[in-house]
Scaffold this motif. Structure first.
Motif, mmCIF file in Angstrom:
data_model
loop_
_atom_site.group_PDB
_atom_site.id
_atom_site.type_symbol
_atom_site.label_atom_id
_atom_site.label_comp_id
_atom_site.label_asym_id
_atom_site.label_seq_id
_atom_site.Cartn_x
_atom_site.Cartn_y
_atom_site.Cartn_z
ATOM 1 N N UNK A 8 -44.424 -5.011 71.162
ATOM 2 C CA UNK A 8 -45.145 -4.863 72.423
ATOM 3 C C UNK A 8 -45.675 -6.241 72.781
ATOM 4 N N UNK A 9 -45.544 -6.619 74.025
ATOM 5 C CA UNK A 9 -45.922 -7.952 74.457
ATOM 6 C C UNK A 9 -46.863 -7.892 75.646
ATOM 7 N N UNK A 10 -47.844 -8.763 75.647
ATOM 8 C CA UNK A 10 -48.695 -8.899 76.820
ATOM 9 C C UNK A 10 -47.916 -9.656 77.886
ATOM 10 N N UNK A 11 -48.148 -9.303 79.133
ATOM 11 C CA UNK A 11 -47.479 -9.945 80.252
ATOM 12 C C UNK A 11 -48.226 -11.218 80.623
ATOM 13 N N UNK A 12 -47.491 -12.287 80.904
ATOM 14 C CA UNK A 12 -48.085 -13.532 81.383
ATOM 15 C C UNK A 12 -47.996 -13.522 82.908
ATOM 16 N N UNK A 23 -27.888 -23.018 80.709
ATOM 17 C CA UNK A 23 -27.438 -23.735 79.510
ATOM 18 C C UNK A 23 -28.187 -23.256 78.268
ATOM 19 N N UNK A 24 -29.359 -22.667 78.472
ATOM 20 C CA UNK A 24 -30.143 -22.156 77.339
ATOM 21 C C UNK A 24 -29.365 -21.082 76.582
ATOM 22 N N UNK A 25 -28.549 -20.330 77.302
ATOM 23 C CA UNK A 25 -27.778 -19.265 76.663
ATOM 24 C C UNK A 25 -26.909 -19.789 75.526
ATOM 25 N N UNK A 26 -26.535 -21.038 75.597
ATOM 26 C CA UNK A 26 -25.652 -21.614 74.583
ATOM 27 C C UNK A 26 -26.427 -22.349 73.499
ATOM 28 N N UNK A 27 -27.747 -22.326 73.593
ATOM 29 C CA UNK A 27 -28.578 -23.018 72.620
ATOM 30 C C UNK A 27 -28.881 -22.154 71.414
ATOM 31 N N UNK A 28 -29.848 -22.612 70.613
ATOM 32 C CA UNK A 28 -30.253 -21.884 69.410
ATOM 33 C C UNK A 28 -31.137 -20.693 69.728
ATOM 34 N N UNK A 29 -31.633 -20.036 68.696
ATOM 35 C CA UNK A 29 -32.388 -18.799 68.856
ATOM 36 C C UNK A 29 -33.712 -18.989 69.595
ATOM 37 N N UNK A 30 -34.380 -20.138 69.450
ATOM 38 C CA UNK A 30 -35.630 -20.369 70.169
ATOM 39 C C UNK A 30 -35.392 -20.384 71.676
ATOM 40 N N UNK A 35 -35.591 -17.529 76.946
ATOM 41 C CA UNK A 35 -34.902 -16.917 78.077
ATOM 42 C C UNK A 35 -35.320 -15.461 78.242
ATOM 43 N N UNK A 36 -35.327 -14.730 77.149
ATOM 44 C CA UNK A 36 -35.725 -13.317 77.210
ATOM 45 C C UNK A 36 -37.153 -13.182 77.709
ATOM 46 N N UNK A 37 -38.048 -14.037 77.227
ATOM 47 C CA UNK A 37 -39.441 -13.977 77.666
ATOM 48 C C UNK A 37 -39.552 -14.265 79.158
ATOM 49 N N UNK A 38 -38.797 -15.233 79.661
ATOM 50 C CA UNK A 38 -38.838 -15.538 81.086
ATOM 51 C C UNK A 38 -38.326 -14.374 81.922
ATOM 52 N N UNK A 39 -37.286 -13.705 81.434
ATOM 53 C CA UNK A 39 -36.693 -12.595 82.190
ATOM 54 C C UNK A 39 -37.530 -11.329 82.147
ATOM 55 N N UNK A 55 -43.156 -2.623 76.467
ATOM 56 C CA UNK A 55 -42.641 -2.284 75.147
ATOM 57 C C UNK A 55 -41.128 -2.408 75.210
ATOM 58 N N UNK A 56 -40.579 -3.194 74.300
ATOM 59 C CA UNK A 56 -39.138 -3.401 74.260
ATOM 60 C C UNK A 56 -38.576 -2.731 73.011
ATOM 61 N N UNK A 57 -37.431 -2.066 73.165
ATOM 62 C CA UNK A 57 -36.782 -1.386 72.065
ATOM 63 C C UNK A 57 -35.427 -2.021 71.817
#
Length: 124
Positions: A8-12, A23-30, A35-39, A55-57
């Motif tokens: 569960x994450x608080x919204x910014x 280009x981030x999609x081709x980068x490492x896990x961080x 990217x996921x947090x921004x989306x 809440x993400x499942x």
């Protein structure tokens, strides 16, 4: 089921829409996490008063949500009536007592309002 909950994450709340460099999609896990947090975890600053948590499942299926963890559900502007009724029925069968709202576009301004839906079985 604790294994099905990713977290569960608080919204910014922010004033400007986030931008994403593909280009981030081709980068490492961080970078992928960023990217996921921004989306998924950014929202316009105007909605800060909601104090929303998402809440993400990471898997499909039934998920047990602790009693009292949900207060309300807000459906998006274009959510079908069929989907609204399906979720309301599911919550009712599960014994959840929640307030339901639907987002609505303002007729004159670039804004959304949140209209409370009547409880199932309420007159009118």
């Amino acid at each position: 089921d604790k294994e099905s909950v990713l977290s569960a994450f608080e919204i910014e709340y922010v004033k400007d829409r986030p931008t994403i460099d593909l280009a981030i999609l081709y980068g490492g896990s961080d970078e992928k996490k960023n990217l996921a947090e921004k989306c998924l975890l950014k929202k316009a600053d105007a909605w800060r008063h909601e104090e929303e948590v998402r809440i993400l499942f990471h898997k499909d299926g039934n998920v047990q949500i602790p009693e009292g963890a949900l207060k309300s559900v807000t459906f998006g502007t274009y959510t079908s009536e069929k989907d609204v009724e399906w979720l309301r029925e599911l919550c009712g069968k599960s014994g959840l007592t929640l307030d339901f709202y639907k987002a609505a576009l303002d007729d004159r301004h670039y804004a959304l309002s949140r209209e409370k839906l009547q409880h199932t079985g309420d007159p009118g």
